[in-house]
Write a protein that holds these residues in place. Structure first.
Motif, PDB file in Angstrom:
ATOM      1  N   ALA A   4     -41.089 -58.353  15.854  1.00 55.74           N
ATOM      2  CA  ALA A   4     -40.152 -57.926  16.900  1.00 55.74           C
ATOM      3  C   ALA A   4     -39.753 -59.088  17.794  1.00 55.74           C
ATOM      4  O   ALA A   4     -38.590 -59.204  18.209  1.00 55.74           O
ATOM      5  CB  ALA A   4     -40.782 -56.808  17.740  1.00 55.74           C
ATOM      6  N   SER A   5     -40.708 -59.981  18.103  1.00 58.34           N
ATOM      7  CA  SER A   5     -40.386 -61.137  18.947  1.00 58.34           C
ATOM      8  C   SER A   5     -39.446 -62.102  18.239  1.00 58.34           C
ATOM      9  O   SER A   5     -38.573 -62.706  18.863  1.00 58.34           O
ATOM     10  CB  SER A   5     -41.669 -61.864  19.358  1.00 58.34           C
ATOM     11  OG  SER A   5     -42.326 -62.421  18.218  1.00 58.34           O
ATOM     12  N   LEU A   6     -39.583 -62.235  16.916  1.00 59.81           N
ATOM     13  CA  LEU A   6     -38.687 -63.114  16.166  1.00 59.81           C
ATOM     14  C   LEU A   6     -37.274 -62.539  16.104  1.00 59.81           C
ATOM     15  O   LEU A   6     -36.283 -63.254  16.265  1.00 59.81           O
ATOM     16  CB  LEU A   6     -39.232 -63.334  14.751  1.00 59.81           C
ATOM     17  CG  LEU A   6     -40.514 -64.170  14.641  1.00 59.81           C
ATOM     18  CD1 LEU A   6     -41.019 -64.185  13.200  1.00 59.81           C
ATOM     19  CD2 LEU A   6     -40.279 -65.587  15.143  1.00 59.81           C
ATOM     20  N   VAL A   7     -37.190 -61.220  15.893  1.00 61.42           N
ATOM     21  CA  VAL A   7     -35.877 -60.584  15.817  1.00 61.42           C
ATOM     22  C   VAL A   7     -35.148 -60.645  17.165  1.00 61.42           C
ATOM     23  O   VAL A   7     -33.944 -60.897  17.240  1.00 61.42           O
ATOM     24  CB  VAL A   7     -36.018 -59.124  15.345  1.00 61.42           C
ATOM     25  CG1 VAL A   7     -34.688 -58.387  15.454  1.00 61.42           C
ATOM     26  CG2 VAL A   7     -36.522 -59.086  13.910  1.00 61.42           C
ATOM     27  N   SER A   8     -35.895 -60.414  18.255  1.00 63.64           N
ATOM     28  CA  SER A   8     -35.294 -60.396  19.594  1.00 63.64           C
ATOM     29  C   SER A   8     -35.282 -61.758  20.265  1.00 63.64           C
ATOM     30  O   SER A   8     -34.851 -61.881  21.416  1.00 63.64           O
ATOM     31  CB  SER A   8     -36.047 -59.407  20.482  1.00 63.64           C
ATOM     32  OG  SER A   8     -37.413 -59.782  20.598  1.00 63.64           O
ATOM     33  N   ASP A   9     -35.769 -62.788  19.568  1.00 62.33           N
ATOM     34  CA  ASP A   9     -35.824 -64.150  20.112  1.00 62.33           C
ATOM     35  C   ASP A   9     -36.620 -64.194  21.414  1.00 62.33           C
ATOM     36  O   ASP A   9     -36.206 -64.782  22.423  1.00 62.33           O
ATOM     37  CB  ASP A   9     -34.409 -64.694  20.330  1.00 62.33           C
ATOM     38  CG  ASP A   9     -34.403 -66.209  20.521  1.00 62.33           C
ATOM     39  OD1 ASP A   9     -35.377 -66.851  20.103  1.00 62.33           O
ATOM     40  OD2 ASP A   9     -33.435 -66.741  21.108  1.00 62.33           O
ATOM     41  N   PHE A  10     -37.772 -63.536  21.389  1.00 66.35           N
ATOM     42  CA  PHE A  10     -38.647 -63.467  22.558  1.00 66.35           C
ATOM     43  C   PHE A  10     -39.918 -64.243  22.286  1.00 66.35           C
ATOM     44  O   PHE A  10     -40.533 -64.086  21.221  1.00 66.35           O
ATOM     45  CB  PHE A  10     -38.980 -62.009  22.892  1.00 66.35           C
ATOM     46  CG  PHE A  10     -39.972 -61.856  24.016  1.00 66.35           C
ATOM     47  CD1 PHE A  10     -39.573 -62.006  25.328  1.00 66.35           C
ATOM     48  CD2 PHE A  10     -41.302 -61.564  23.746  1.00 66.35           C
ATOM     49  CE1 PHE A  10     -40.484 -61.866  26.363  1.00 66.35           C
ATOM     50  CE2 PHE A  10     -42.216 -61.416  24.762  1.00 66.35           C
ATOM     51  CZ  PHE A  10     -41.810 -61.573  26.082  1.00 66.35           C
ATOM     52  N   ALA A  65     -45.592 -56.901  16.270  1.00 70.72           N
ATOM     53  CA  ALA A  65     -45.196 -57.540  17.530  1.00 70.72           C
ATOM     54  C   ALA A  65     -44.558 -58.899  17.291  1.00 70.72           C
ATOM     55  O   ALA A  65     -43.548 -59.252  17.914  1.00 70.72           O
ATOM     56  CB  ALA A  65     -46.414 -57.678  18.445  1.00 70.72           C
ATOM     57  N   GLU A  66     -45.135 -59.668  16.357  1.00 73.31           N
ATOM     58  CA  GLU A  66     -44.571 -60.978  16.048  1.00 73.31           C
ATOM     59  C   GLU A  66     -43.201 -60.845  15.403  1.00 73.31           C
ATOM     60  O   GLU A  66     -42.268 -61.601  15.724  1.00 73.31           O
ATOM     61  CB  GLU A  66     -45.525 -61.732  15.115  1.00 73.31           C
ATOM     62  CG  GLU A  66     -45.110 -63.166  14.826  1.00 73.31           C
ATOM     63  CD  GLU A  66     -45.119 -64.042  16.065  1.00 73.31           C
ATOM     64  OE1 GLU A  66     -44.375 -65.048  16.086  1.00 73.31           O
ATOM     65  OE2 GLU A  66     -45.844 -63.705  17.019  1.00 73.31           O
TER      66      GLU A  66
END
Length: 276
Positions: free
Chosen positions: A41-47, A38-39
């Motif tokens: 994915a959030s870094l890749v999507s800038d979320f 999850a972390e």
């Protein structure tokens, strides 16, 4: 020692807890893996989870301030109700037509009472899978190129998406009916259609009706989104108010739509209970 008693009781031996520790380790590993994924994915999507959660209270306050219906928006209730009724009728019509065609293909393609031809059954299943895996919004966008923005485009998008879904539901339902009555009729020399109408459909009618009612509920919700693209129904009315910054009227559209879906769901649940 009495039968069934634990052999370690009173023996002074320490129970083997290695299995429990292994299960704890697997659970911890799975949890850490989910957090890391999850972390990542959030870094890749800038979320940012923190920013998203922190913005929720302000978003709720803004919605309550702007989307609450006013006296001015209540005056639009009549026009909104007309569009809601139009959306409901389109959804019901699309679902019923898809159900009629779907039951024909399901009867021919199921393994219980279907035709004795594996190629035909395979083609029907592939056909249903192709239609059900195309999203309803994709159908609407494709049809817009040919039929432009009108009510028929929305109806056709609902029909095509529902046709694939409901055919697959009907196929699975007919595959699971008991084979005893079917084999009994075959042993008596009954024809294909006699088996279908005397055993196949009667054994599955409650499940078939339940799936049909479920698709009616789903299509009423989906029709709102389809209407945004096709320029029809309650979806078009919502988009019109939203684009013109009439948030109070847009909020009234949302409330009417939610109330409608709840009423349809209550009617559907009552109908399901009556068939059980």
């Amino acid at each position: 020692m009495p039968a069934g008693s634990c052999s370690n009781v009173g023996s002074g031996k320490v129970p083997d807890l290695s299995w429990f520790k292994k299960r704890q380790l697997r659970t911890l590993t799975a949890f850490v893996t989910i957090v890391l994924v999850a972390e990542g994915a959030s870094l890749v999507s800038d979320f940012s989870f923190g920013y998203a959660l922190g913005s929720v209270p302000a978003a709720i306050v803004w919605m309550l301030q702007n989307f609450c219906p006013t006296a001015s928006s209540i005056g639009q209730l009549g026009m909104i109700a007309i569009q809601v009724v139009s959306t409901v009728f389109d959804s019901i019509a699309a679902t019923m037509l898809a159900a009629l065609l779907g039951i024909v293909l399901a009867v021919l393609g199921c393994s219980s009472v279907g035709v004795e031809n594996d190629a035909v059954r395979g083609v029907i299943r592939v056909f249903a899978n192709i239609f059900r895996n195309v999203p309803m919004i994709a159908w609407a966008l494709l049809l817009l190129l040919s039929f432009k923005q009108n009510e028929f485009t929305g109806f056709l998008a609902l029909f095509l998406a529902t046709f694939g879904q409901i055919t697959r539901f009907f196929l699975d339902t007919l595959d699971e009916i008991p084979c005893g009555p079917i084999e009994a009729l075959r042993s008596c020399g009954a024809s294909f259609w006699q088996i279908v109408f005397q055993a196949g459909l009667p054994l599955a009618v409650s499940e078939l009706m339940s799936w049909t009612l479920y698709m009616v509920e789903t299509n009423i919700r989906e029709a709102t989104l389809v209407g945004l693209l096709t320029g029809t129904g309650i979806g078009f009315v919502f988009n019109l108010y939203y684009a013109s910054f009439r948030y109070d009227c847009a909020g009234l559209v949302i409330l009417v739509t939610v109330a409608l879906v709840l009423v349809v769901e209550a009617i559907s649940n009552a109908a399901r209970r009556s068939m059980i």
